[in-house]
Design a protein around this motif. Structure first.
Motif, PDB file in Angstrom:
ATOM      1  N   PHE A  46     -15.390 -14.684   7.381  1.00  0.00           N
ATOM      2  CA  PHE A  46     -14.189 -14.217   8.072  1.00  0.00           C
ATOM      3  C   PHE A  46     -13.840 -12.795   7.657  1.00  0.00           C
ATOM      4  O   PHE A  46     -14.216 -12.318   6.575  1.00  0.00           O
ATOM      5  CB  PHE A  46     -13.004 -15.163   7.836  1.00  0.00           C
ATOM      6  N   GLU A  47     -13.135 -12.142   8.574  1.00  0.00           N
ATOM      7  CA  GLU A  47     -12.642 -10.790   8.336  1.00  0.00           C
ATOM      8  C   GLU A  47     -11.137 -10.850   8.182  1.00  0.00           C
ATOM      9  O   GLU A  47     -10.448 -11.466   8.989  1.00  0.00           O
ATOM     10  CB  GLU A  47     -13.016  -9.892   9.516  1.00  0.00           C
ATOM     11  N   LEU A  48     -10.627 -10.221   7.152  1.00  0.00           N
ATOM     12  CA  LEU A  48      -9.184 -10.182   6.903  1.00  0.00           C
ATOM     13  C   LEU A  48      -8.718  -8.730   6.939  1.00  0.00           C
ATOM     14  O   LEU A  48      -9.258  -7.883   6.223  1.00  0.00           O
ATOM     15  CB  LEU A  48      -8.856 -10.801   5.545  1.00  0.00           C
ATOM     16  N   THR A  49      -7.730  -8.443   7.766  1.00  0.00           N
ATOM     17  CA  THR A  49      -7.114  -7.117   7.830  1.00  0.00           C
ATOM     18  C   THR A  49      -5.646  -7.229   7.433  1.00  0.00           C
ATOM     19  O   THR A  49      -4.895  -8.016   8.022  1.00  0.00           O
ATOM     20  CB  THR A  49      -7.216  -6.521   9.244  1.00  0.00           C
ATOM     21  N   VAL A  50      -5.269  -6.489   6.404  1.00  0.00           N
ATOM     22  CA  VAL A  50      -3.873  -6.414   5.981  1.00  0.00           C
ATOM     23  C   VAL A  50      -3.287  -5.104   6.493  1.00  0.00           C
ATOM     24  O   VAL A  50      -3.900  -4.041   6.361  1.00  0.00           O
ATOM     25  CB  VAL A  50      -3.752  -6.493   4.446  1.00  0.00           C
ATOM     26  N   LYS A  51      -2.097  -5.188   7.097  1.00  0.00           N
ATOM     27  CA  LYS A  51      -1.459  -4.019   7.706  1.00  0.00           C
ATOM     28  C   LYS A  51      -0.278  -3.556   6.851  1.00  0.00           C
ATOM     29  O   LYS A  51       0.543  -4.358   6.418  1.00  0.00           O
ATOM     30  CB  LYS A  51      -0.967  -4.361   9.110  1.00  0.00           C
ATOM     31  N   GLY A  52      -0.232  -2.244   6.623  1.00  0.00           N
ATOM     32  CA  GLY A  52       0.880  -1.657   5.893  1.00  0.00           C
ATOM     33  C   GLY A  52       1.602  -0.648   6.765  1.00  0.00           C
ATOM     34  O   GLY A  52       1.654  -0.790   7.985  1.00  0.00           O
ATOM     35  N   ALA A  53       2.138   0.388   6.138  1.00  0.00           N
ATOM     36  CA  ALA A  53       2.814   1.462   6.873  1.00  0.00           C
ATOM     37  C   ALA A  53       2.480   2.786   6.188  1.00  0.00           C
ATOM     38  O   ALA A  53       2.541   2.882   4.948  1.00  0.00           O
ATOM     39  CB  ALA A  53       4.317   1.242   6.897  1.00  0.00           C
ATOM     40  N   PRO A  54       2.097   3.827   6.953  1.00  0.00           N
ATOM     41  CA  PRO A  54       1.701   5.095   6.335  1.00  0.00           C
ATOM     42  C   PRO A  54       2.884   5.834   5.722  1.00  0.00           C
ATOM     43  O   PRO A  54       4.043   5.615   6.086  1.00  0.00           O
ATOM     44  CB  PRO A  54       1.113   5.873   7.512  1.00  0.00           C
ATOM     45  N   GLY A  55       2.579   6.709   4.799  1.00  0.00           N
ATOM     46  CA  GLY A  55       3.588   7.543   4.160  1.00  0.00           C
ATOM     47  C   GLY A  55       2.906   8.635   3.367  1.00  0.00           C
ATOM     48  O   GLY A  55       1.675   8.628   3.213  1.00  0.00           O
ATOM     49  N   HIS A  56       3.686   9.575   2.849  1.00  0.00           N
ATOM     50  CA  HIS A  56       3.105  10.664   2.055  1.00  0.00           C
ATOM     51  C   HIS A  56       2.779  10.139   0.662  1.00  0.00           C
ATOM     52  O   HIS A  56       3.613   9.501   0.000  1.00  0.00           O
ATOM     53  CB  HIS A  56       4.083  11.831   1.970  1.00  0.00           C
ATOM     54  N   GLY A  57       1.549  10.407   0.233  1.00  0.00           N
ATOM     55  CA  GLY A  57       1.109   9.891  -1.050  1.00  0.00           C
ATOM     56  C   GLY A  57       1.959  10.342  -2.214  1.00  0.00           C
ATOM     57  O   GLY A  57       2.077   9.630  -3.219  1.00  0.00           O
ATOM     58  N   SER A  58       2.586  11.524  -2.101  1.00  0.00           N
ATOM     59  CA  SER A  58       3.399  12.036  -3.202  1.00  0.00           C
ATOM     60  C   SER A  58       4.686  11.249  -3.388  1.00  0.00           C
ATOM     61  O   SER A  58       5.373  11.395  -4.406  1.00  0.00           O
ATOM     62  CB  SER A  58       3.728  13.510  -2.958  1.00  0.00           C
ATOM     63  N   LEU A  59       5.021  10.409  -2.407  1.00  0.00           N
ATOM     64  CA  LEU A  59       6.238   9.610  -2.489  1.00  0.00           C
ATOM     65  C   LEU A  59       5.963   8.125  -2.783  1.00  0.00           C
ATOM     66  O   LEU A  59       6.907   7.332  -2.852  1.00  0.00           O
ATOM     67  CB  LEU A  59       7.038   9.736  -1.180  1.00  0.00           C
TER      68      LEU A  59
END
Length: 422
Positions: free
Chosen positions: A199-212
């Motif tokens: 099986f393939e598992l995809t977890v979804k997040g939310a983008p942001g600036h790495g410095s924060l």
């Protein structure tokens, strides 16, 4: 006056000994075809096989299952009596980084008693053996009281959808028993195999600036770390092994304890995180991470059981995810040790080696499950140096290739003559 079965066996055994160099040259030539899958192209190697069989009086029929994916079928013997199928695949896994090989993976070189190259063990050593055995029986004019069929398939290494199941669905290959020349140990053909759930598992997040980070965005990779930790618990699922398969399970556990120290895998669901992809660059909070997982299932549990378990574990983490099965999906399956094809192979191994032989379970999966889906009893036996399969510096002992070819040739005689006398 007709020869006795034992006299025919002695004749064939002597012929295998006499023509060893033909067998080894055939194996070497097969390895020299870089039939890696992916990408997959069975045309060149199949033309070579077609020519070899033709020179030995056997006509191979081509069956196109997909682009550059050809199956070959050939036969020798009589239309009367039972049918025995010998099956092998022409494709090999990619050789990978050539600099990590000590030799050319497609040289087919013989050195110090070893056949070298990608596919030597999985499974061009076995493929050469079944081709050679069938060709030899036909060339010798052995009057088989039944039919020996060769089924040569192109894509076992990627799931086999265009190989064995394609042939079986169309009725192009039928049989009363089958031997697949997949790698095994010298005295232990595999009578069954674990199931599979990929099986393939995809977890979804939310983008942001790495410095924060971690104050900005939702990091899909760190969330996947939590998911992976939960997935490891698949190994701890309590599986209840059905009574009817406990004998073969017990034999396999003893065999693996004696030879591999891997006996625990027989009754557990294994879990391997095979690939991982996520993120775009180091200063961007990754909004997605995907893994591919390979689970192998003992008797008593199904792919659907695994997927439901995974969903429960992930739901507890309150993740945004997609779960998608792909590739191998099967339940554990086996052929009874009492079946005539199993008895013929095991008895022949014992005769050829002079040692006790017995069947065991396979801890992986193969085309055997497809034959069982069509009620064709099947087992696997082939030459191999198991530590190198799918790895660098793949090899197999020349003596093992010869031993297996003897077993293939004599099993055909034993099975078909025994079936004719029933």
């Amino acid at each position: 006056m007709h020869q006795s079965r034992e006299a025919i066996k002695r004749q064939v055994l002597a012929a295998v000994e006499e023509h060893q160099s033909e067998l080894i040259n055939l194996c070497s030539e097969l390895i020299q075809f870089p039939s890696e899958n992916p990408p997959g192209d069975s045309g060149p190697i199949n033309r070579m096989i077609h020519d070899y069989l033709s020179k030995n009086g056997m006509e191979a029929v081509w069956h196109e299952a997909g682009d550059k994916m050809w199956n070959l079928a050939a036969e020798t013997g009589s239309e009367e009596g039972k049918t025995l199928v010998y099956c092998g695949h022409t494709d090999v896994v990619p050789a990978g980084d050539r600099t990590k090989w000590d030799f050319d993976p497609f040289s087919g070189e013989v050195k110090d008693g070893w056949m070298l190259g990608r596919g030597a063990s999985d499974m061009k050593g076995g493929l050469a053996g079944i081709l050679f055995a069938a060709a030899l029986l036909n060339r010798l004019g052995i009057e088989l009281p039944g039919k020996l069929v060769l089924a040569i398939v192109p894509d076992e290494e990627t799931g086999g959808d265009l190989g064995v199941p394609w042939l079986l669905e169309r009725g192009l290959v039928k049989g009363d028993g089958c031997l697949i020349a997949e790698p095994s140990t010298p005295l232990n053909p595999t009578l069954g195999q674990k199931g599979a759930c990929w099986f393939e598992l995809t977890v979804k997040g939310a983008p942001g600036h790495g410095s924060l980070a971690p104050l900005s965005g939702v990091n899909a990779i760190t969330q996947m770390v939590q998911a992976i930790e939960r997935l490891q618990s698949i190994w701890d699922i309590d599986v209840h092994i059905p009574e009817e398969v406990k004998p073969i399970t017990a034999i396999t556990k003893k065999y693996m304890a004696d030879t591999k120290n891997y006996e625990e895998v027989v009754e557990h669901v294994t879990v391997n995180i095979g690939t991982i992809q996520g993120g775009t660059k180091s200063n961007v909070v990754p909004d997605q991470c995907t893994i591919e997982v390979d689970c192998r299932l003992p008797f008593g549990i199904t792919p659907n059981d695994i997927l439901q378990y995974v969903q429960q574990e992930l739901n507890d983490l309150d993740l945004d995810y997609d779960l998608r099965p792909f590739g191998f999906q099967s339940i554990a399956n086996f052929t009874s040790p009492e079946d005539p094809i199993c008895q013929s192979v095991v008895n022949t191994i014992a005769d050829v080696t002079g040692e006790e032989a017995y069947g065991v379970m396979q801890w992986a999966s193969s085309d055997a499950r497809h034959f069982r889906d069509y009620d064709i009893p099947v087992l696997q036996y082939g030459p191999a140096y198991l530590p190198t399969i799918h790895g660098f510096n793949e090899r197999v002992k020349v003596e093992d290739i010869i031993r297996c070819a003897k077993v293939y040739a004599l099993t055909a005689i034993d099975f078909l003559f025994e079936s004719a006398s029933e």
